[in-house]
Write a protein that holds these residues in place. Structure first.
Motif, PDB file in Angstrom:
ATOM      1  N   UNK A  60      14.737  -3.264   2.269  1.00 51.39           N
ATOM      2  CA  UNK A  60      14.177  -1.948   2.569  1.00 51.39           C
ATOM      3  C   UNK A  60      13.285  -1.532   1.406  1.00 51.39           C
ATOM      4  N   UNK A  61      12.043  -1.187   1.733  1.00 52.68           N
ATOM      5  CA  UNK A  61      11.072  -0.820   0.710  1.00 52.68           C
ATOM      6  C   UNK A  61      10.522   0.580   0.955  1.00 52.68           C
ATOM      7  N   UNK A  62      10.241   1.277  -0.140  1.00 51.69           N
ATOM      8  CA  UNK A  62       9.526   2.550  -0.027  1.00 51.69           C
ATOM      9  C   UNK A  62       8.049   2.239   0.165  1.00 51.69           C
ATOM     10  N   UNK A  63       7.458   2.823   1.188  1.00 52.31           N
ATOM     11  CA  UNK A  63       6.028   2.648   1.407  1.00 52.31           C
ATOM     12  C   UNK A  63       5.480   3.837   2.174  1.00 52.31           C
ATOM     13  N   UNK A  64       4.532   4.509   1.570  1.00 50.09           N
ATOM     14  CA  UNK A  64       3.861   5.648   2.185  1.00 50.09           C
ATOM     15  C   UNK A  64       2.469   5.191   2.585  1.00 50.09           C
ATOM     16  N   UNK A  65       2.197   5.118   3.885  1.00 53.78           N
ATOM     17  CA  UNK A  65       0.924   4.557   4.332  1.00 53.78           C
ATOM     18  C   UNK A  65      -0.262   5.480   4.065  1.00 53.78           C
ATOM     19  N   UNK A  66       0.003   6.682   3.587  1.00 52.54           N
ATOM     20  CA  UNK A  66      -1.099   7.566   3.188  1.00 52.54           C
ATOM     21  C   UNK A  66      -1.472   7.375   1.720  1.00 52.54           C
ATOM     22  N   UNK A  67      -0.778   6.462   1.030  1.00 49.50           N
ATOM     23  CA  UNK A  67      -0.963   6.265  -0.409  1.00 49.50           C
ATOM     24  C   UNK A  67      -1.194   4.773  -0.676  1.00 49.50           C
ATOM     25  N   UNK A  68      -2.410   4.407  -1.042  1.00 48.85           N
ATOM     26  CA  UNK A  68      -2.737   3.003  -1.269  1.00 48.85           C
ATOM     27  C   UNK A  68      -1.890   2.391  -2.385  1.00 48.85           C
ATOM     28  N   UNK A  69      -1.602   3.164  -3.429  1.00 42.99           N
ATOM     29  CA  UNK A  69      -0.772   2.643  -4.526  1.00 42.99           C
ATOM     30  C   UNK A  69       0.620   2.283  -4.023  1.00 42.99           C
ATOM     31  N   UNK A  70       1.150   3.092  -3.118  1.00 44.20           N
ATOM     32  CA  UNK A  70       2.468   2.836  -2.546  1.00 44.20           C
ATOM     33  C   UNK A  70       2.456   1.562  -1.706  1.00 44.20           C
ATOM     34  N   UNK A  71       1.401   1.344  -0.946  1.00 40.89           N
ATOM     35  CA  UNK A  71       1.287   0.132  -0.124  1.00 40.89           C
ATOM     36  C   UNK A  71       1.204  -1.102  -1.017  1.00 40.89           C
ATOM     37  N   UNK A  72       0.400  -1.016  -2.071  1.00 36.42           N
ATOM     38  CA  UNK A  72       0.257  -2.153  -2.986  1.00 36.42           C
ATOM     39  C   UNK A  72       1.562  -2.457  -3.713  1.00 36.42           C
ATOM     40  N   UNK A  73       2.322  -1.397  -4.058  1.00 37.39           N
ATOM     41  CA  UNK A  73       3.616  -1.600  -4.718  1.00 37.39           C
ATOM     42  C   UNK A  73       4.576  -2.327  -3.781  1.00 37.39           C
ATOM     43  N   UNK A  74       4.554  -1.955  -2.504  1.00 39.63           N
ATOM     44  CA  UNK A  74       5.396  -2.639  -1.525  1.00 39.63           C
ATOM     45  C   UNK A  74       4.972  -4.089  -1.370  1.00 39.63           C
ATOM     46  N   UNK A  75       3.675  -4.328  -1.347  1.00 40.49           N
ATOM     47  CA  UNK A  75       3.165  -5.699  -1.219  1.00 40.49           C
ATOM     48  C   UNK A  75       3.651  -6.566  -2.381  1.00 40.49           C
ATOM     49  N   UNK A  76       3.642  -5.995  -3.581  1.00 44.06           N
ATOM     50  CA  UNK A  76       4.086  -6.758  -4.750  1.00 44.06           C
ATOM     51  C   UNK A  76       5.586  -7.045  -4.719  1.00 44.06           C
ATOM     52  N   UNK A  77       6.334  -6.282  -3.934  1.00 44.34           N
ATOM     53  CA  UNK A  77       7.783  -6.456  -3.856  1.00 44.34           C
ATOM     54  C   UNK A  77       8.209  -7.546  -2.880  1.00 44.34           C
ATOM     55  N   UNK A  78       7.256  -8.086  -2.143  1.00 45.14           N
ATOM     56  CA  UNK A  78       7.572  -9.129  -1.163  1.00 45.14           C
ATOM     57  C   UNK A  78       7.701 -10.456  -1.903  1.00 45.14           C
TER      58      UNK A  78
END
Length: 293
Positions: A60-78
């Protein structure tokens, strides 16, 4: 056999939660699911819905699709460094007379439903193109195929998503990437309860009497639709599973064939007048309204 890596947005409830549970619970452990949500405080429902140990199949990852930094942080967690199946499911609704909607409210709907979907695809698409492999599933809506009164901004966002996906599908066939829209009607989720809805009891709502009366009829129509035609999330998930497991998925899948006749009017009567009359009659005619006196 190598697990397929699946990232799903909007997993705190509804379709996203159910799909994450189904895939993570697959006995063959064929999928590694990254279930994302904006607010991790809401992850408990997902955890409670998954039985047994799923360290190998669910994160389970935190990801806010309105925030590009949040999406990139989730991508790095994969940890696998790739996404094979991207499910863009997160979305919000807005219902009420157009003239009472603030610009900030309208921007918020477009920010999530349209730009959030685009932003998410933009982030994961380059790697799919490089590998010439991938699937993108988007939760669509009948409100993206046909106009609905008092849903102008929501429909605008979903119509736009249709255009994005159709345009991408033409291009991405050259990269062995399949794009599919799963077109949903009413679903028994928290979507209706959670959408931003104009309340006529709000004294600050300034709207003419005729519009107020028609809005009341529309709300009654929605209530009847959800009582009589709403699907369970498990029914919707079965369609997603069909797309995921298909060797060559289609572009559009309709979860509720009962809603197709009205949409088909847009194709058979290209000037649009037939659909508009039919939808108006369905919602606003006296015999169908059956509003409480």
């Amino acid at each position: 056999m190598e697990q397929k890596v699946v990232l799903i947005t909007g997993c705190s409830s509804g379709i996203g939660l159910s799909l994450a549970v189904h895939l993570a619970s697959d006995l063959s452990k064929a999928y590694k699911v990254y279930a994302t949500m904006r607010n991790l405080d809401k992850k408990q429902h997902l955890l409670e819905s998954v039985t047994g140990l799923h360290r190998d199949t669910l994160a389970i990852l935190q990801m806010d699709i309105t925030d590009q930094h949040s999406i990139l942080a989730a991508q790095r967690s994969i940890t696998e460094g790739r996404v094979d199946i991207l499910v863009c499911n997160a979305g919000v609704g807005l219902m009420g007379p157009l003239e009472v909607q603030s610009e900030d409210t309208m921007r918020g709907i477009l920010e999530v439903n349209l730009l959030g979907t685009i932003r998410t695809i933009q982030t994961f698409l380059p790697d799919m193109k490089r590998r010439k492999h991938g699937r993108i599933l988007v939760t669509g809506s009948m409100g993206g195929l046909q106009g609905l009164p008092f849903n102008e901004v929501y429909c605008a966002s979903k119509f736009a998503v249709e255009g994005v996906c159709e345009s991408l599908a033409i291009l991405l066939q050259h990269f062995n990437i399949h794009v599919s829209l799963i077109e949903c009607g009413p679903v028994n989720t928290n979507f209706l309860r959670n959408l931003t809805k104009t309340e006529l009891s709000d004294v600050s709502v300034e709207v003419d009497a005729d519009t107020r009366s028609l809005y009341e009829m529309y709300l009654h129509h929605c209530q009847k639709m959800f009582q009589n035609a709403a699907q369970d999330t498990d029914d919707i998930v079965q369609v997603f599973l069909e797309v995921i497991q298909s060797p060559c998925p289609l572009f559009r899948y309709y979860t509720n064939s009962a809603l197709l006749p009205l949409s088909s009017l847009k194709l058979t009567a290209l000037d649009g007048s037939q659909y508009i009359r039919a939808m108006s009659k369905l919602i606003f005619s006296v015999e169908n309204a059956d509003t409480p006196k």
